[in-house]
Design a protein around this motif. Structure first.
Motif, PDB file in Angstrom:
ATOM      1  N   GLN A 123      -2.611   2.159  38.337  1.00 36.52           N
ATOM      2  CA  GLN A 123      -2.947   1.159  37.324  1.00 36.52           C
ATOM      3  C   GLN A 123      -1.838   0.126  37.213  1.00 36.52           C
ATOM      4  OE1 GLN A 123      -1.276   0.753  34.192  1.00 36.52           O
ATOM      5  NE2 GLN A 123       0.238   2.357  34.571  1.00 36.52           N
ATOM      6  N   ASN A 124      -2.245  -1.103  36.878  1.00 40.98           N
ATOM      7  CA  ASN A 124      -1.326  -2.196  36.593  1.00 40.98           C
ATOM      8  C   ASN A 124      -1.686  -2.785  35.237  1.00 40.98           C
ATOM      9  OD1 ASN A 124       0.350  -2.776  39.175  1.00 40.98           O
ATOM     10  ND2 ASN A 124      -1.742  -2.553  39.934  1.00 40.98           N
ATOM     11  N   THR A 125      -0.692  -2.963  34.394  1.00 42.18           N
ATOM     12  CA  THR A 125      -0.906  -3.494  33.055  1.00 42.18           C
ATOM     13  C   THR A 125      -0.063  -4.748  32.860  1.00 42.18           C
ATOM     14  OG1 THR A 125      -1.265  -1.263  32.203  1.00 42.18           O
ATOM     15  CG2 THR A 125      -0.834  -2.982  30.587  1.00 42.18           C
ATOM     16  N   LYS A 126      -0.665  -5.770  32.258  1.00 42.52           N
ATOM     17  CA  LYS A 126       0.054  -7.010  31.958  1.00 42.52           C
ATOM     18  C   LYS A 126      -0.220  -7.397  30.504  1.00 42.52           C
ATOM     19  CE  LYS A 126       0.014 -10.254  35.035  1.00 42.52           C
ATOM     20  NZ  LYS A 126      -0.456 -11.360  35.910  1.00 42.52           N
ATOM     21  N   ILE A 127       0.841  -7.715  29.772  1.00 39.43           N
ATOM     22  CA  ILE A 127       0.721  -8.129  28.370  1.00 39.43           C
ATOM     23  C   ILE A 127       1.318  -9.525  28.225  1.00 39.43           C
ATOM     24  CG2 ILE A 127       1.356  -7.642  25.981  1.00 39.43           C
ATOM     25  CD1 ILE A 127       1.524  -4.702  26.726  1.00 39.43           C
ATOM     26  N   LYS A 128       0.514 -10.455  27.729  1.00 36.82           N
ATOM     27  CA  LYS A 128       0.962 -11.834  27.527  1.00 36.82           C
ATOM     28  C   LYS A 128       0.933 -12.143  26.036  1.00 36.82           C
ATOM     29  CE  LYS A 128      -1.738 -15.219  28.776  1.00 36.82           C
ATOM     30  NZ  LYS A 128      -2.492 -16.161  29.639  1.00 36.82           N
ATOM     31  N   GLU A 129       2.085 -12.544  25.499  1.00 35.07           N
ATOM     32  CA  GLU A 129       2.209 -12.814  24.065  1.00 35.07           C
ATOM     33  C   GLU A 129       2.645 -14.251  23.842  1.00 35.07           C
ATOM     34  OE1 GLU A 129       4.211  -9.903  21.384  1.00 35.07           O
ATOM     35  OE2 GLU A 129       5.585 -11.566  20.982  1.00 35.07           O
ATOM     36  N   THR A 130       1.917 -14.959  22.965  1.00 36.69           N
ATOM     37  CA  THR A 130       2.252 -16.326  22.591  1.00 36.69           C
ATOM     38  C   THR A 130       2.309 -16.417  21.074  1.00 36.69           C
ATOM     39  OG1 THR A 130       1.107 -17.213  24.541  1.00 36.69           O
ATOM     40  CG2 THR A 130       1.608 -18.754  22.774  1.00 36.69           C
ATOM     41  N   VAL A 131       3.448 -16.858  20.557  1.00 37.26           N
ATOM     42  CA  VAL A 131       3.608 -17.068  19.120  1.00 37.26           C
ATOM     43  C   VAL A 131       4.127 -18.495  18.935  1.00 37.26           C
ATOM     44  CG1 VAL A 131       4.698 -16.304  16.991  1.00 37.26           C
ATOM     45  CG2 VAL A 131       4.138 -14.625  18.770  1.00 37.26           C
ATOM     46  N   LEU A 159      -2.378 -12.410  21.723  1.00 33.94           N
ATOM     47  CA  LEU A 159      -1.923 -11.251  22.487  1.00 33.94           C
ATOM     48  C   LEU A 159      -3.030 -10.862  23.466  1.00 33.94           C
ATOM     49  CD1 LEU A 159       0.427  -9.165  22.694  1.00 33.94           C
ATOM     50  CD2 LEU A 159      -0.903  -7.709  21.150  1.00 33.94           C
ATOM     51  N   THR A 160      -2.730 -10.990  24.766  1.00 33.34           N
ATOM     52  CA  THR A 160      -3.706 -10.677  25.810  1.00 33.34           C
ATOM     53  C   THR A 160      -3.210  -9.487  26.628  1.00 33.34           C
ATOM     54  OG1 THR A 160      -4.435 -12.981  25.985  1.00 33.34           O
ATOM     55  CG2 THR A 160      -4.926 -11.532  27.840  1.00 33.34           C
ATOM     56  N   THR A 161      -4.043  -8.472  26.738  1.00 30.89           N
ATOM     57  CA  THR A 161      -3.727  -7.281  27.520  1.00 30.89           C
ATOM     58  C   THR A 161      -4.710  -7.176  28.686  1.00 30.89           C
ATOM     59  OG1 THR A 161      -2.933  -6.132  25.550  1.00 30.89           O
ATOM     60  CG2 THR A 161      -3.426  -4.782  27.470  1.00 30.89           C
ATOM     61  N   SER A 162      -4.175  -7.070  29.900  1.00 31.16           N
ATOM     62  CA  SER A 162      -5.002  -6.946  31.107  1.00 31.16           C
ATOM     63  C   SER A 162      -4.708  -5.614  31.792  1.00 31.16           C
ATOM     64  CB  SER A 162      -4.728  -8.093  32.084  1.00 31.16           C
ATOM     65  OG  SER A 162      -4.969  -9.354  31.466  1.00 31.16           O
ATOM     66  N   ILE A 178     -13.429   6.525  44.341  1.00 31.25           N
ATOM     67  CA  ILE A 178     -14.169   7.405  43.430  1.00 31.25           C
ATOM     68  C   ILE A 178     -15.125   6.594  42.566  1.00 31.25           C
ATOM     69  CG2 ILE A 178     -13.903   8.955  41.458  1.00 31.25           C
ATOM     70  CD1 ILE A 178     -11.393  10.006  42.700  1.00 31.25           C
ATOM     71  N   SER A 179     -14.685   5.413  42.151  1.00 27.45           N
ATOM     72  CA  SER A 179     -15.532   4.528  41.356  1.00 27.45           C
ATOM     73  C   SER A 179     -15.044   3.112  41.584  1.00 27.45           C
ATOM     74  CB  SER A 179     -15.457   4.899  39.875  1.00 27.45           C
ATOM     75  OG  SER A 179     -14.134   4.737  39.395  1.00 27.45           O
ATOM     76  N   PRO A 180     -15.822   2.108  41.205  1.00 29.17           N
ATOM     77  CA  PRO A 180     -15.351   0.723  41.334  1.00 29.17           C
ATOM     78  C   PRO A 180     -14.067   0.511  40.533  1.00 29.17           C
ATOM     79  CG  PRO A 180     -17.714   0.783  40.897  1.00 29.17           C
ATOM     80  CD  PRO A 180     -17.199   2.177  40.716  1.00 29.17           C
ATOM     81  N   SER A 181     -13.225  -0.399  41.017  1.00 30.14           N
ATOM     82  CA  SER A 181     -11.978  -0.694  40.313  1.00 30.14           C
ATOM     83  C   SER A 181     -12.272  -1.223  38.911  1.00 30.14           C
ATOM     84  CB  SER A 181     -11.163  -1.729  41.096  1.00 30.14           C
ATOM     85  OG  SER A 181     -10.787  -1.234  42.349  1.00 30.14           O
ATOM     86  N   LEU A 182     -11.426  -0.841  37.966  1.00 32.41           N
ATOM     87  CA  LEU A 182     -11.578  -1.265  36.573  1.00 32.41           C
ATOM     88  C   LEU A 182     -10.687  -2.483  36.327  1.00 32.41           C
ATOM     89  CD1 LEU A 182     -12.634  -0.739  33.683  1.00 32.41           C
ATOM     90  CD2 LEU A 182     -10.632   0.736  33.344  1.00 32.41           C
ATOM     91  N   ASN A 183     -11.291  -3.589  35.902  1.00 35.13           N
ATOM     92  CA  ASN A 183     -10.554  -4.810  35.584  1.00 35.13           C
ATOM     93  C   ASN A 183     -10.985  -5.259  34.193  1.00 35.13           C
ATOM     94  OD1 ASN A 183     -11.432  -5.210  38.795  1.00 35.13           O
ATOM     95  ND2 ASN A 183      -9.254  -5.483  38.362  1.00 35.13           N
ATOM     96  N   LYS A 184     -10.118  -5.069  33.232  1.00 37.73           N
ATOM     97  CA  LYS A 184     -10.435  -5.401  31.851  1.00 37.73           C
ATOM     98  C   LYS A 184      -9.334  -6.283  31.266  1.00 37.73           C
ATOM     99  CE  LYS A 184     -14.260  -3.008  31.185  1.00 37.73           C
ATOM    100  NZ  LYS A 184     -15.552  -3.621  30.795  1.00 37.73           N
ATOM    101  N   SER A 185      -9.749  -7.204  30.393  1.00 39.79           N
ATOM    102  CA  SER A 185      -8.803  -8.068  29.697  1.00 39.79           C
ATOM    103  C   SER A 185      -9.279  -8.266  28.264  1.00 39.79           C
ATOM    104  CB  SER A 185      -8.685  -9.416  30.409  1.00 39.79           C
ATOM    105  OG  SER A 185      -7.766 -10.255  29.737  1.00 39.79           O
ATOM    106  N   PHE A 186      -8.361  -8.059  27.309  1.00 39.49           N
ATOM    107  CA  PHE A 186      -8.674  -8.203  25.895  1.00 39.49           C
ATOM    108  C   PHE A 186      -7.685  -9.181  25.266  1.00 39.49           C
ATOM    109  CE2 PHE A 186      -9.687  -3.893  27.256  1.00 39.49           C
ATOM    110  CZ  PHE A 186     -11.020  -3.782  26.911  1.00 39.49           C
ATOM    111  N   THR A 187      -8.205 -10.100  24.448  1.00 43.15           N
ATOM    112  CA  THR A 187      -7.363 -11.078  23.757  1.00 43.15           C
ATOM    113  C   THR A 187      -7.597 -10.994  22.259  1.00 43.15           C
ATOM    114  OG1 THR A 187      -7.338 -12.619  25.637  1.00 43.15           O
ATOM    115  CG2 THR A 187      -6.771 -13.510  23.484  1.00 43.15           C
TER     116      THR A 187
END
Length: 275
Positions: A123-131, A159-162, A178-187
């Motif tokens: 897994q790879n996680t990226k967090i982008k924060e703008t204030v 706050l965006t989490t991918s 095993i299953s398709p790759s999971l690509n999710k992003s929440f803002t």
């Protein structure tokens, strides 16, 4: 990556060594006049962070040390700009960071043949924060040793989490997903109204001073609150000033998935240039 001890040593040395170039005891208190005066500040902030995410009756807290945040940061910007004319002014402050992390695990399955069997998950996680803070200011008090601005404005928080995740199984030298790759992003984002004050206090009729800042605000949701504080020590020069301070920022975010509370705090070194 530089350690906190080295960071504080370097920034303290920079703050003290520049005193040798000072042109006498410059008064760090701004002069108020009818002409426009501008300033721009570049900062290096090394904070720790504490984040709590709550959904329904579940709550999870994640702590990141200063070292953790420095190691995971890939992009960051801490910038402030101000403009003043007479007692009135405008300010804008940007805190932007992009942090990421990755991890994987492989489970090897015994096989009587020489070809290995294994189960892999990564897994790879990226967090982008703008204030981004915008405020109007008014000089409520000024003397030869104290300067105080009242401020009112807004703070935009995003706050965006991918998340990218995948898993695969290797059997007899052949690999199968095993299953398709999971690509999710929440803002999650909010815009909060804020009020506060900022200024500086001169130390013993010298060019040294104590900078201070505080604000507090509230957004439209029940958990969308925010505040920010700063206090430190600085030295003024003909071109601007250098400060070493401790900065803390808190915000809460509501979303359809979870409520997030985040506190970020740590030492900051700043250089301000006057125009």
């Amino acid at each position: 990556m530089i350690s906190l001890k080295k960071l504080l040593t370097i920034t303290s040395f920079a703050l003290l060594s520049t005193t040798a170039f000072a042109e006498g005891a410059i008064n760090p208190i701004p002069v108020i006049g009818n002409d426009w005066r501008f300033s721009g500040t570049i900062s290096g902030w090394a904070p720790a962070s504490w984040t709590t995410a709550s959904a329904s009756r579940l709550s999870k807290t994640a702590d990141s040390s200063i070292s953790d945040n420095l190691n995971s940061a890939s992009v960051f910007a801490f910038l402030t700009a101000e403009a003043h004319k007479g007692d009135w002014g405008l300010m804008a402050d940007l805190v932007y960071s992009q942090m990421g992390g990755s991890g994987s695990t492989t489970k090897y399955i015994p096989n009587k043949d020489d070809l290995p069997n294994s189960l892999y998950a990564g897994q790879n996680t990226k967090i982008k924060e703008t204030v981004l803070t915008f405020a109007g200011t008014y000089t409520a008090y000024r003397s030869g040793n104290i300067y105080l601005d009242a401020l009112a404005g807004i703070r935009y928080i995003s706050l965006t989490t991918s998340l990218d995740a995948n898993a695969k199984l290797t059997v007899d030298g052949s690999t199968y997903p095993i299953s398709p790759s999971l690509n999710k992003s929440f803002t999650n984002q909010t815009t909060d109204a804020i009020i506060g004050f900022k200024g500086r206090a001169r130390i013993a009729d010298s060019s040294w001073f104590i900078p201070y800042y505080a604000d507090i605000g509230k957004g439209p949701g029940s958990n969308t609150t925010t505040w920010q504080t700063l206090v430190g020590v600085g030295n003024a020069y003909s071109w601007g000033d250098v400060t070493l301070s401790y900065r803390a920022m808190y915000f809460g975010l509501d979303s359809r998935v979870a409520a997030i509370k985040s506190l970020t705090a740590g030492p900051q070194i700043s250089a301000t240039f006057n125009f």
